[in-house]
Design an enzyme around this catalytic site. Structure first.
Site, PDB file in Angstrom:
ATOM      1  N   GLU A  81      27.585 -69.887 -13.893  1.00 29.93           N
ATOM      2  CA  GLU A  81      28.877 -69.859 -14.606  1.00 29.93           C
ATOM      3  C   GLU A  81      28.923 -70.874 -15.735  1.00 29.93           C
ATOM      4  O   GLU A  81      29.975 -71.440 -16.036  1.00 29.93           O
ATOM      5  CB  GLU A  81      30.040 -70.147 -13.653  1.00 29.93           C
ATOM      6  CG  GLU A  81      30.539 -68.947 -12.913  1.00 29.93           C
ATOM      7  CD  GLU A  81      30.660 -67.753 -13.798  1.00 29.93           C
ATOM      8  OE1 GLU A  81      31.144 -67.909 -14.935  1.00 29.93           O
ATOM      9  OE2 GLU A  81      30.250 -66.672 -13.385  1.00 29.93           O
TER      10      GLU A  81
HETATM   11  C1  LIG Z   1      21.721 -67.737  -8.122  1.00 30.05           C
HETATM   12  C2  LIG Z   1      22.155 -67.432  -9.518  1.00 30.05           C
HETATM   13  C3  LIG Z   1      23.182 -66.515  -9.717  1.00 30.05           C
HETATM   14  C4  LIG Z   1      23.574 -66.191 -11.027  1.00 30.05           C
HETATM   15  N1  LIG Z   1      24.530 -65.229 -11.231  1.00 30.05           N
HETATM   16  C5  LIG Z   1      24.734 -64.752 -12.497  1.00 30.05           C
HETATM   17  C6  LIG Z   1      25.524 -63.595 -12.728  1.00 30.05           C
HETATM   18  O1  LIG Z   1      26.118 -63.038 -11.812  1.00 30.05           O
HETATM   19  N2  LIG Z   1      25.615 -63.125 -13.987  1.00 30.05           N
HETATM   20  C7  LIG Z   1      24.978 -63.715 -15.038  1.00 30.05           C
HETATM   21  O2  LIG Z   1      25.091 -63.223 -16.146  1.00 30.05           O
HETATM   22  N3  LIG Z   1      24.229 -64.833 -14.852  1.00 30.05           N
HETATM   23  C8  LIG Z   1      24.092 -65.353 -13.613  1.00 30.05           C
HETATM   24  N4  LIG Z   1      23.299 -66.457 -13.411  1.00 30.05           N
HETATM   25  C9  LIG Z   1      22.709 -67.112 -14.564  1.00 30.05           C
HETATM   26  C10 LIG Z   1      23.325 -68.492 -14.827  1.00 30.05           C
HETATM   27  O3  LIG Z   1      24.642 -68.342 -15.281  1.00 30.05           O
HETATM   28  C11 LIG Z   1      22.408 -69.209 -15.834  1.00 30.05           C
HETATM   29  O4  LIG Z   1      21.232 -69.552 -15.123  1.00 30.05           O
HETATM   30  C12 LIG Z   1      23.048 -70.453 -16.413  1.00 30.05           C
HETATM   31  O5  LIG Z   1      24.145 -70.107 -17.220  1.00 30.05           O
HETATM   32  C13 LIG Z   1      22.068 -71.268 -17.265  1.00 30.05           C
HETATM   33  O6  LIG Z   1      21.275 -70.456 -18.091  1.00 30.05           O
HETATM   34  P1  LIG Z   1      19.676 -70.617 -18.057  1.00 30.05           P
HETATM   35  O7  LIG Z   1      19.248 -70.544 -16.649  1.00 30.05           O
HETATM   36  O8  LIG Z   1      19.083 -69.666 -19.001  1.00 30.05           O
HETATM   37  O9  LIG Z   1      19.421 -72.103 -18.549  1.00 30.05           O
HETATM   38  P2  LIG Z   1      19.271 -72.563 -20.083  1.00 30.05           P
HETATM   39  O10 LIG Z   1      20.356 -71.990 -20.898  1.00 30.05           O
HETATM   40  O11 LIG Z   1      17.878 -72.344 -20.507  1.00 30.05           O
HETATM   41  O12 LIG Z   1      19.517 -74.128 -19.942  1.00 30.05           O
HETATM   42  C14 LIG Z   1      18.521 -75.034 -19.455  1.00 30.05           C
HETATM   43  C15 LIG Z   1      19.079 -76.460 -19.531  1.00 30.05           C
HETATM   44  O13 LIG Z   1      19.370 -76.777 -20.898  1.00 30.05           O
HETATM   45  C16 LIG Z   1      20.736 -77.168 -21.029  1.00 30.05           C
HETATM   46  N5  LIG Z   1      21.258 -76.674 -22.307  1.00 30.05           N
HETATM   47  C17 LIG Z   1      21.136 -75.440 -22.838  1.00 30.05           C
HETATM   48  N6  LIG Z   1      21.772 -75.369 -24.020  1.00 30.05           N
HETATM   49  C18 LIG Z   1      22.332 -76.571 -24.225  1.00 30.05           C
HETATM   50  C19 LIG Z   1      23.147 -77.131 -25.247  1.00 30.05           C
HETATM   51  N7  LIG Z   1      23.559 -76.407 -26.287  1.00 30.05           N
HETATM   52  N8  LIG Z   1      23.529 -78.420 -25.124  1.00 30.05           N
HETATM   53  C20 LIG Z   1      23.180 -79.148 -24.060  1.00 30.05           C
HETATM   54  N9  LIG Z   1      22.418 -78.685 -23.059  1.00 30.05           N
HETATM   55  C21 LIG Z   1      21.993 -77.412 -23.136  1.00 30.05           C
HETATM   56  C22 LIG Z   1      21.452 -76.538 -19.834  1.00 30.05           C
HETATM   57  O14 LIG Z   1      22.646 -77.244 -19.500  1.00 30.05           O
HETATM   58  C23 LIG Z   1      20.395 -76.613 -18.757  1.00 30.05           C
HETATM   59  O15 LIG Z   1      20.421 -77.882 -18.142  1.00 30.05           O
HETATM   60  C24 LIG Z   1      22.946 -66.830 -12.122  1.00 30.05           C
HETATM   61  C25 LIG Z   1      21.926 -67.766 -11.894  1.00 30.05           C
HETATM   62  C26 LIG Z   1      21.529 -68.053 -10.615  1.00 30.05           C
HETATM   63  C27 LIG Z   1      20.379 -69.025 -10.415  1.00 30.05           C
END
Ligand SMILES: Cc1cc2nc3c(=O)[nH]c(=O)nc-3n(C[C@H](O)[C@H](O)[C@H](O)COP(=O)(O)OP(=O)(O)OC[C@H]3O[C@@H](n4cnc5c(N)ncnc54)[C@H](O)[C@@H]3O)c2cc1C
Length: 590
Positions: free
Chosen positions: A442
């Site tokens: 989220e």
């Molecule tokens: C169990 C699980 C259930 C999920 N359920 C859903 C779902 O139902 N629907 C859905 O669409 N998604 C879902 N997700 C996805 C989840 O919302 C994302 O994993 C999350 O939003 C982070 O995206 P990412 O994993 O690509 O990390 P990234 O975006 O790659 O981020 C990696 C790190 O970089 C940091 N970062 C990235 N950009 C910035 C910035 N601009 N400034 C500062 N820091 C930054 C982040 O805070 C994080 O620490 C789920 C994930 C999991 C693991």
């Protein structure tokens, strides 16, 4: 492992005694006839039964068995299907849903309390319906009447579930990068093609249909977040009369093997030219999806509180029973081989930290619920708008602070058990694993903090912030306000640091990201101080009625104000150190 018991007495204290919710409902025309104190109590009592007796018993077995994927289909752990069928009979999915489409139309203040019980009982189970409630809200706010009439009634009933399909392998935080495409068709529908990952409840065996809300790009869409549209894409196509038709071209490619919430299916979803229908306007999908995301953010925050409550209940029971060493001030249980560990100052520190953060969070969640009710039901436009501003300001705090302190609490709970907290038997390690995801999905807590400081405070020139701190100041000015000095000092620090950041960010934008997480925590501690002062004030008036209950509230408020609120001093210092030290290393030097 002690059984989870919904904390009914504490929930009622917040609802009736701290916020006097029934008085608010009585003055809101849309709620006045449908809910009063007795209805609310009956709903909470039934919710306590359902969560404690039906859903909590599946928490451990669900974790051990996990959701399974075989040949494109997901099966939930044993017992989930039967429990879900009983659960939806109670109408819980549509508890605060639009009554015009089959929801129960209850206030959000009640729904947040129900959600806390649900997450406390079983986070994985809770997620299957949490996504449905959020999807309903987005459809209700943005979809055409035809789509609403087709989809909302079975979704509120729980016969169909919802999912939220945003994330792709290369696009998580930065949704502007998504590649899923939507091709307009002659009949007004769209063909959706692309692959989404990490989709909670993307497939399951609990419901007849799954309604995916999918973000995708039209062929001529502008690049980045301004080119995203929102579509409703059902797993099974829906005929104009609402009956189910053929399967849509949507498949579940696999599920993830993960650290916690193992009974919740986290799916790779493939859309191979699936039929979808536009929700809201073209290229305005992200804004529409935010209706769902904001709902889910509060809900996921509440996951932090629910898990912390469950962890606290077991930790207290264990600390009263486990005999180790003597109290530093002399034997407390001389007839036993040692004293129960609850006599030791450090064990008390951990238990009180859990209690203070969980109950502070519970009050904060109810306050946000109250503002959501005002934003939706007040007939005074000024009141609606100001409540909406507060909701926008407080949602990222709720999501991130509840879950950061939720993990802290669960870790304390595990620590109270010593080595027994690390093994499976007592359930503490599962809570640590289950609550951890709430800091990530989220929108990560880092992103919530950027949203709070960058958009909700600095871009708003501190207007909503002043509205919130004004409310705290008004409370502190009351002659019967406890901890007025500490509250005024804390709120002054929050305002001063916000002004200081406004100046710093004008010349260096890195200052925002460098300060944001500490700023969100500082904000959270100040908000909880206000809520603890409010709870202590009510408890002070009623102490003679029940010294054990109200006395505990006052003692916990005291602990919070004297032992936890001072954390803002170090947070403030850290913020004032600025961003320079974060850039002392080149990427290669890490
Ligand atoms: C169990 C699980 C259930 C999920 N359920 C859903 C779902 O139902 N629907 C859905 O669409 N998604 C879902 N997700 C996805 C989840 O919302 C994302 O994993 C999350 O939003 C982070 O995206 P990412 O994993 O690509 O990390 P990234 O975006 O790659 O981020 C990696 C790190 O970089 C940091 N970062 C990235 N950009 C910035 C910035 N601009 N400034 C500062 N820091 C930054 C982040 O805070 C994080 O620490 C789920 C994930 C999991 C693991």
């Amino acid at each position: 492992m002690p059984d989870f018991k919904a904390p009914l007495r504490d929930l009622r204290f917040v609802l009736h005694e701290v916020f006097d919710a029934p008085a608010l409902w009585a003055r809101l025309p849309a709620l006045a006839d449908s809910v009063d104190a007795d209805t609310a109590d009956a709903i909470l009592e039934e919710a306590a039964k359902v969560t404690s007796q039906l859903i909590a018993p599946l928490n451990r077995s669900g974790d051990e068995e996990g959701a399974q994927w075989h040949a494109g289909r997901v099966t939930t752990p044993s017992g989930f299907k039967q429990a879900y069928a009983t659960y939806i009979e109670g109408g819980w999915v549509g508890l605060s849903g639009n009554a015009g489409f089959g929801g129960m139309g209850m206030p959000k203040m009640l729904a947040v309390q129900f959600e806390e019980m649900l997450y406390g009982a079983n986070s994985s189970f809770a997620l299957y319906s949490a996504l449905s409630s959020g999807a309903c809200l987005a459809l209700d706010a943005h979809a055409s009447e035809t789509l609403k009439n087709l989809y909302l009634p079975p979704m509120y009933e729980g016969r169909w579930a919802g999912s939220m399909c945003l994330t792709e392998a290369h696009a998580g935080t930065d949704l502007g990068l998504i590649r899923t495409r939507a091709e307009p068709q002659a009949d007004g529908s769209y063909q959706i093609t692309g692959s989404k990952m990490f989709i909670t409840g993307g497939d399951q065996d609990l419901t007849e249909n799954i309604v995916h809300l999918v973000l995708a790009k039209l062929p001529d869409a502008p690049a980045g977040p301004k080119g995203i549209s929102l579509f409703v894409v059902p797993k099974v196509l829906v005929n104009p009369d609402g009956s189910l038709g053929a399967a849509n071209a949507v498949g579940c490619g696999s599920i993830e093997h993960k650290m916690g919430i193992k009974a919740s299916a986290t799916c790779v979803m493939n859309f191979d030219g699936a039929s979808g229908w536009l929700v809201g306007e073209e290229n305005k999908g992200l804004a529409a999806m935010f209706t769902m995301m904001n709902y889910e953010r509060l809900s996921i925050g509440i996951q932090g509180i629910g898990c912390a409550e469950a962890s606290y209940q077991s930790a207290v029971a264990y600390a009263r029973e486990r005999l180790q060493s003597r109290s530093p001030t002399g034997a407390m249980a001389p007839g036993k081989v040692a004293d129960p560990i609850i006599v030791h100052p450090d064990v008390r520190r951990m238990l009180l930290t859990m209690k203070a953060m969980t109950e502070g969070g519970r009050a904060f969640a109810s306050y946000v619920g109250q503002q959501l009710d005002l934003a939706k039901f007040s007939d005074d436009i000024g009141e609606r708008e100001s409540a909406q501003d507060l909701v926008a300001l407080l949602t990222p705090v709720a999501k991130a602070f509840f879950t950061d302190t939720g993990l802290e609490s669960c870790i304390h709970g595990q620590q109270v058990f010593g080595g027994h907290g690390y093994i499976r038997e007592w359930g503490q390690e599962q809570l640590v694993r289950d609550v951890r995801i709430a800091q990530i999905y989220e929108g990560t807590n880092g992103i919530q903090a950027l949203d709070l400081l960058g958009r909700k405070v600095l871009a708003d020139k501190g207007l909503a912030l002043r509205q919130f701190t004004g409310e705290i100041r008004r409370f502190a000015a009351r002659p019967d306000a406890p901890y007025a000095t500490q509250l005024l000092d804390a709120v002054q620090r929050l305002e001063d640091i916000s002004d200081w950041l406004q100046d710093r960010a004008a010349t260096n934008r890195n200052e925002v990201g460098a300060a944001s997480v500490e700023y969100l925590h500082l904000f959270g501690y100040v908000a909880y101080a206000w809520l603890w002062a409010r709870m202590a004030q009510v408890a002070g008036q009623k102490r003679s009625e029940d010294d054990s209950f109200y006395g505990a509230k006052i003692a916990t408020a005291d602990f919070y104000i004297h032992r936890l609120l001072p954390r803002i001093l170090s947070l403030e210092q850290s913020i004032r150190a600025g961003s320079a030290s974060l850039y002392g290393l080149s990427a290669e030097q890490f």
